[in-house]
Design a protein around this motif. Structure first.
Motif, PDB file in Angstrom:
ATOM      1  N   ILE A  60      38.942  40.884  31.516  1.00 44.85           N
ATOM      2  CA  ILE A  60      38.152  41.895  30.813  1.00 44.85           C
ATOM      3  C   ILE A  60      37.903  43.056  31.781  1.00 44.85           C
ATOM      4  CG2 ILE A  60      35.994  42.366  29.642  1.00 44.85           C
ATOM      5  CD1 ILE A  60      36.487  39.918  28.201  1.00 44.85           C
ATOM      6  N   LEU A  61      38.220  44.274  31.331  1.00 44.08           N
ATOM      7  CA  LEU A  61      38.106  45.443  32.199  1.00 44.08           C
ATOM      8  C   LEU A  61      36.781  46.192  32.071  1.00 44.08           C
ATOM      9  CD1 LEU A  61      41.650  47.071  31.985  1.00 44.08           C
ATOM     10  CD2 LEU A  61      40.728  45.575  33.729  1.00 44.08           C
ATOM     11  N   LEU A  90      31.403  49.279  22.424  1.00 36.83           N
ATOM     12  CA  LEU A  90      32.469  49.716  21.524  1.00 36.83           C
ATOM     13  C   LEU A  90      33.545  48.648  21.329  1.00 36.83           C
ATOM     14  CD1 LEU A  90      32.987  53.375  22.793  1.00 36.83           C
ATOM     15  CD2 LEU A  90      31.776  52.633  20.739  1.00 36.83           C
ATOM     16  N   GLY A  91      33.482  47.613  22.110  1.00 37.43           N
ATOM     17  CA  GLY A  91      34.494  46.562  22.050  1.00 37.43           C
ATOM     18  C   GLY A  91      34.936  46.205  23.459  1.00 37.43           C
ATOM     19  N   THR A  92      35.869  45.285  23.563  1.00 34.17           N
ATOM     20  CA  THR A  92      36.321  44.849  24.881  1.00 34.17           C
ATOM     21  C   THR A  92      37.696  45.410  25.181  1.00 34.17           C
ATOM     22  OG1 THR A  92      37.296  42.850  23.978  1.00 34.17           O
ATOM     23  CG2 THR A  92      35.038  42.684  24.780  1.00 34.17           C
ATOM     24  N   ILE A  93      37.950  45.563  26.465  1.00 28.98           N
ATOM     25  CA  ILE A  93      39.270  45.948  26.946  1.00 28.98           C
ATOM     26  C   ILE A  93      39.782  44.785  27.778  1.00 28.98           C
ATOM     27  CG2 ILE A  93      40.600  47.573  28.336  1.00 28.98           C
ATOM     28  CD1 ILE A  93      38.348  49.622  27.837  1.00 28.98           C
ATOM     29  N   GLU A  94      40.875  44.208  27.337  1.00 32.80           N
ATOM     30  CA  GLU A  94      41.453  43.066  28.029  1.00 32.80           C
ATOM     31  C   GLU A  94      42.826  43.450  28.561  1.00 32.80           C
ATOM     32  OE1 GLU A  94      39.556  39.508  25.300  1.00 32.80           O
ATOM     33  OE2 GLU A  94      41.654  40.033  25.066  1.00 32.80           O
ATOM     34  N   ILE A  95      43.163  42.860  29.699  1.00 27.92           N
ATOM     35  CA  ILE A  95      44.475  43.102  30.293  1.00 27.92           C
ATOM     36  C   ILE A  95      45.066  41.750  30.687  1.00 27.92           C
ATOM     37  CG2 ILE A  95      43.536  43.471  32.614  1.00 27.92           C
ATOM     38  CD1 ILE A  95      45.701  45.645  32.972  1.00 27.92           C
ATOM     39  N   THR A 101      43.243  50.148  36.828  1.00 34.13           N
ATOM     40  CA  THR A 101      42.475  49.167  36.065  1.00 34.13           C
ATOM     41  C   THR A 101      40.996  49.135  36.402  1.00 34.13           C
ATOM     42  OG1 THR A 101      42.840  47.411  37.685  1.00 34.13           O
ATOM     43  CG2 THR A 101      44.471  47.642  35.916  1.00 34.13           C
ATOM     44  N   ASN A 102      40.592  49.782  37.478  1.00 35.37           N
ATOM     45  CA  ASN A 102      39.212  49.782  37.942  1.00 35.37           C
ATOM     46  C   ASN A 102      38.772  48.402  38.437  1.00 35.37           C
ATOM     47  OD1 ASN A 102      37.269  51.626  38.572  1.00 35.37           O
ATOM     48  ND2 ASN A 102      36.113  51.363  36.679  1.00 35.37           N
ATOM     49  N   LEU A 103      39.724  47.515  38.705  1.00 32.46           N
ATOM     50  CA  LEU A 103      39.417  46.204  39.281  1.00 32.46           C
ATOM     51  C   LEU A 103      39.466  46.312  40.801  1.00 32.46           C
ATOM     52  CD1 LEU A 103      41.609  43.900  37.023  1.00 32.46           C
ATOM     53  CD2 LEU A 103      39.118  44.053  37.011  1.00 32.46           C
ATOM     54  N   VAL A 104      38.682  45.496  41.479  1.00 32.77           N
ATOM     55  CA  VAL A 104      38.667  45.495  42.935  1.00 32.77           C
ATOM     56  C   VAL A 104      39.536  44.336  43.430  1.00 32.77           C
ATOM     57  CG1 VAL A 104      37.230  45.292  44.988  1.00 32.77           C
ATOM     58  CG2 VAL A 104      36.377  46.500  42.977  1.00 32.77           C
ATOM     59  N   VAL A 105      40.538  44.673  44.230  1.00 32.39           N
ATOM     60  CA  VAL A 105      41.426  43.671  44.810  1.00 32.39           C
ATOM     61  C   VAL A 105      40.807  43.223  46.130  1.00 32.39           C
ATOM     62  CG1 VAL A 105      43.740  43.207  45.677  1.00 32.39           C
ATOM     63  CG2 VAL A 105      43.432  44.759  43.743  1.00 32.39           C
ATOM     64  N   THR A 106      40.532  41.933  46.255  1.00 28.74           N
ATOM     65  CA  THR A 106      39.908  41.431  47.479  1.00 28.74           C
ATOM     66  C   THR A 106      40.926  41.114  48.565  1.00 28.74           C
ATOM     67  OG1 THR A 106      39.876  39.213  46.532  1.00 28.74           O
ATOM     68  CG2 THR A 106      37.866  40.509  46.344  1.00 28.74           C
TER      69      THR A 106
END
Length: 147
Positions: free
Chosen positions: A8-9, A15-20, A105-110
């Motif tokens: 989930i992004l 407004l709803g979910t954004i999934e990738i 994607t605005n995700l953080v890669v650890t």
């Protein structure tokens, strides 16, 4: 694909979910790694090689993704060009993958773990002169010349 495998992004779900799908993140990481100077090719399985021979490119080749509750770890398997600095190329791969995944994607890669599977020597292309197919290199066949 099972529902729990989607990532989930968005935090605000008014407004709803954004999934990738994880497959999309693997493709982004594969593109990013293959664009780094010094990377010869990505490492893949036999099935990946057969698919490429049939004309289907798999940009997830050599990329594995592990998503825990708050961490995203990406493993990348590559072949490096001969003469390139392995630590420098690996560092650029890590930086590029983190940058592209975060940007898209605005995700953080650890973690980005780079596994160098081999070194590929650049092959020189031999030019063949169409007017002289049997150049001096191939005339030394053991004395079969006509007099």
């Amino acid at each position: 694909m099972p529902e729990e495998s989607k990532i989930i992004l968005n935090d605000d779900q008014s407004l709803g979910t954004i999934e990738i799908a994880p497959r999309v993140l693997e493709i982004i990481a594969g593109y990013a790694a293959s664009e780094v100077d010094g990377v010869s090719k990505m490492y893949g399985s036999f099935a990946n090689s057969v698919s490429e021979l049939l004309g289907r490119s798999d940009h997830r080749r050599g990329v594995k993704l592990v998503k825990d509750s708050d961490s995203l770890t990406i493993d990348v398997d590559v072949y490096v060009e001969y003469g390139a600095s392995v630590p420098k190329v690996a560092g650029q791969i890590q930086k590029r993958i983190k940058q592209q995944v975060t940007l898209m994607t605005n995700l953080v890669v650890t973690e980005v773990n780079v596994h160098v599977k081999g070194v590929v020597a650049l092959q020189e292309e031999k030019q063949v002169d169409p007017d002289n197919l049997f150049s001096e290199d191939s005339e030394d066949d053991g004395g079969n010349e006509e007099a």
